[in-house]
Scaffold this active site. Structure first.
Site, short mmCIF file in Angstrom:
data_model
loop_
_atom_site.label_atom_id
_atom_site.label_comp_id
_atom_site.label_asym_id
_atom_site.label_seq_id
_atom_site.Cartn_x
_atom_site.Cartn_y
_atom_site.Cartn_z
N ARG A 25 5.42 -10.39 3.17
CA ARG A 25 5.13 -8.95 3.03
C ARG A 25 5.39 -8.46 1.61
O ARG A 25 5.83 -7.33 1.42
CB ARG A 25 5.94 -8.13 4.04
N ARG A 29 5.36 -1.29 0.98
CA ARG A 29 5.97 0.01 0.74
C ARG A 29 7.14 0.02 -0.24
O ARG A 29 7.47 1.08 -0.77
CB ARG A 29 6.45 0.57 2.08
N ARG A 38 -1.69 3.54 -1.72
CA ARG A 38 -1.64 3.86 -0.30
C ARG A 38 -1.78 5.37 -0.04
O ARG A 38 -2.30 5.77 1.00
CB ARG A 38 -0.32 3.31 0.25
N ASP A 74 -3.78 -7.31 7.76
CA ASP A 74 -2.76 -7.29 8.81
C ASP A 74 -3.15 -8.33 9.85
O ASP A 74 -4.33 -8.66 9.98
CB ASP A 74 -2.65 -5.90 9.44
N TYR A 149 1.08 -7.69 21.03
CA TYR A 149 0.61 -6.36 20.65
C TYR A 149 -0.54 -5.90 21.55
O TYR A 149 -0.63 -4.73 21.92
CB TYR A 149 0.15 -6.34 19.19
O1 1CP Z 1 2.09 -8.88 1.38
C1 1CP Z 1 1.83 -9.33 2.50
O2 1CP Z 1 2.64 -10.07 3.13
C2 1CP Z 1 0.46 -9.08 3.10
C3 1CP Z 1 0.33 -8.04 4.03
C4 1CP Z 1 0.76 -8.06 5.49
C5 1CP Z 1 1.06 -9.12 6.38
C6 1CP Z 1 1.16 -10.60 6.07
C7 1CP Z 1 0.83 -6.87 6.23
C8 1CP Z 1 0.60 -5.53 5.67
N1 1CP Z 1 1.08 -7.19 7.54
C9 1CP Z 1 1.23 -8.56 7.65
C10 1CP Z 1 1.52 -9.34 8.86
C11 1CP Z 1 2.04 -8.66 10.05
N2 1CP Z 1 1.70 -7.44 10.57
C12 1CP Z 1 2.98 -9.25 10.95
C13 1CP Z 1 3.54 -10.63 10.79
C14 1CP Z 1 4.63 -10.68 9.80
C15 1CP Z 1 5.87 -9.89 10.12
O3 1CP Z 1 6.46 -10.16 11.18
O4 1CP Z 1 6.25 -9.06 9.31
C16 1CP Z 1 3.22 -8.34 11.98
C17 1CP Z 1 4.16 -8.51 13.16
C18 1CP Z 1 2.41 -7.20 11.74
C19 1CP Z 1 2.31 -6.00 12.60
C20 1CP Z 1 2.61 -4.79 11.80
N3 1CP Z 1 1.72 -4.18 10.97
C21 1CP Z 1 3.83 -4.10 11.69
C22 1CP Z 1 5.13 -4.49 12.39
C23 1CP Z 1 5.33 -3.64 13.59
C24 1CP Z 1 6.39 -4.19 14.50
O5 1CP Z 1 6.09 -4.38 15.69
O6 1CP Z 1 7.52 -4.44 14.04
C25 1CP Z 1 3.64 -3.03 10.80
C26 1CP Z 1 4.64 -1.98 10.39
C27 1CP Z 1 2.30 -3.12 10.34
C28 1CP Z 1 1.64 -2.25 9.35
C29 1CP Z 1 1.58 -2.87 8.00
N4 1CP Z 1 1.05 -4.12 7.73
C30 1CP Z 1 1.12 -4.36 6.38
C31 1CP Z 1 1.74 -3.21 5.77
C32 1CP Z 1 1.99 -3.05 4.29
C33 1CP Z 1 2.03 -2.29 6.79
C34 1CP Z 1 2.65 -0.93 6.62
C35 1CP Z 1 1.55 0.09 6.74
C36 1CP Z 1 1.51 1.13 5.68
O7 1CP Z 1 1.50 0.87 4.46
O8 1CP Z 1 1.47 2.29 6.10
#
Ligand code: 1CP
Length: 342
Positions: A25, A29, A38, A74, A149
């Site tokens: 990640r 943010r 963003r 994502d 999910y």
């Molecule tokens: O830089 C990077 O790593 C690339 C971007 C990336 C990746 C690899 C994002 C952007 N999401 C993911 C994978 C992802 N998404 C996972 C697997 C990795 C992990 O466990 O962290 C999971 C479970 C998600 C689901 C997800 N999407 C969550 C987690 C929710 C939960 O149940 O805990 C969230 C908060 C998101 C939104 C998201 N995805 C990515 C970002 C930067 C964000 C935040 C959104 C925003 O900027 O408003």
């Protein structure tokens, strides 16, 4: 396999002049540069606009000096065109969770070039941008984490719905998992065809089941997915969070690299997995809240546990937290490079 990138060499277990490092990640943010982009659009719009998705993928490479980039998207991006209404608030929410056989039957397998062209276009832009600089990692969710999910409809503490389905309606569960696995296979192969140079499979929730249930309900689908990838020359990284006690099962899925969270000792994990497979990860993400001297000690401890074995990619044990000081993340990358330099 010849390659100039330390990250790719380490995935194949080849010697490197210093340990490669990136952060799960790493675009997001905690970076003011990310927040500036963003602010102008929603998260989904960001994922669907290749120029912007490419821009935020590049930000941590420029700022941190990481050895690999990961596509900005994502894990749920390809699930939306299966027919599920997706929103991020900021965590993902599906308006119409999957609960019945009719719901599973209604899911379609997207045509990747038509339904997620922006993902493939982002990869192509990034390959041109990064040529000779850093390799690009594509990624997807493991079938089980995607199912969590899709069935819960959002993140969950107890995962009651998916477990009700898994134990109470095993045929329904199996038909959903088969469909997700096939979607995932096509999605990741499309990323490889577009130019992704490695693939990471995120099984964030794979550790919420017992070791026996992992083998029965999770592993068969991840194994089938990995087996169906066009992986010639493309290392596959498999990260299951919370899998410290079942790494031998995780290894059976057949990836080239196994991801480690921070609940396991890297040296012991490597002893358990054997020398044939590379490992990635292991630093507790909250260590980045600590003073720099503590970060440096923790980096050194993990490098010492690896004890010079080839096939080690330094990373966090899970995603970087949004309130971390970016300077501490950059310092961590510098420490890995400095302390591992041959
Ligand atoms: O830089 C990077 O790593 C690339 C971007 C990336 C990746 C690899 C994002 C952007 N999401 C993911 C994978 C992802 N998404 C996972 C697997 C990795 C992990 O466990 O962290 C999971 C479970 C998600 C689901 C997800 N999407 C969550 C987690 C929710 C939960 O149940 O805990 C969230 C908060 C998101 C939104 C998201 N995805 C990515 C970002 C930067 C964000 C935040 C959104 C925003 O900027 O408003």
């Amino acid at each position: 396999m010849t390659t100039e990138y330390n990250f790719i060499k380490a995935c194949w277990g080849q010697p490197v002049d210093r340990t490669p490092v990136w952060l799960m990640r790493q675009a997001g943010r905690y970076l003011p540069q990310y927040m500036a982009v963003r602010k102008k659009c929603t998260f989904l719009e960001l994922c669907k606009t290749p120029e912007l998705a490419a821009e935020v993928t590049i930000q941590p490479i420029d700022y941190l000096g990481a050895d690999a980039a990961i596509l900005f998207s994502d894990i749920l991006t390809p699930v939306e065109p299966m027919g599920m209404k997706l929103d991020f608030v900021p965590g993902p929410v599906f308006e119409n969770p999957v609960r019945t056989q009719a719901d599973v039957d209604a899911l379609r397998i997207p045509v990747m070039e038509e339904d997620v062209p922006y993902v493939l276009e982002t990869i192509k832009i990034l390959r041109r941008e990064f040529e000779g600089r850093v390799p690009l990692i594509g990624f997807g969710g493991a079938p089980f984490t995607l199912a969590c999910y899709m069935v819960e409809g959002k993140g969950s503490k107890d995962f009651a719905q998916i477990k009700r389905m898994m134990y109470g309606a095993p045929e329904l569960y199996a038909s959903l998992m088969e469909k997700i696995t096939e979607m995932d296979r096509q999605y990741l192969n499309a990323q490889i065809a577009a130019g992704a140079q490695a693939i990471q499979i995120f099984d964030t929730w794979g550790g919420i089941v017992s070791p026996l249930d992992y083998e029965k309900y999770v592993l068969p689908y991840t194994t089938k997915l990995i087996d169906g990838l066009n992986r010639d020359g493309i290392p596959i990284i498999h990260f299951v969070k919370g899998a410290g006690t079942m790494l031998k099962s995780v290894r059976k899925a057949g990836s080239d690299v196994v991801g480690l969270d921070w609940h396991v000792n890297l040296g012991k994990a490597r002893d358990m997995l054997g020398p044939e497979i590379a490992v990635q990860g292991n630093l507790d993400p909250t260590v980045l809240y600590a003073p720099k001297a503590h970060i440096e000690r923790e980096v050194k401890r993990i490098l010492d546990e690896n004890a010079g074995r080839p096939g080690h990619i330094f990373n966090l044990g899970h995603g970087i937290l949004p309130t971390v000081d970016p300077e501490h993340a950059k310092f961590m990358v510098e420490c890995v490079h400095r302390l591992s330099q041959k």
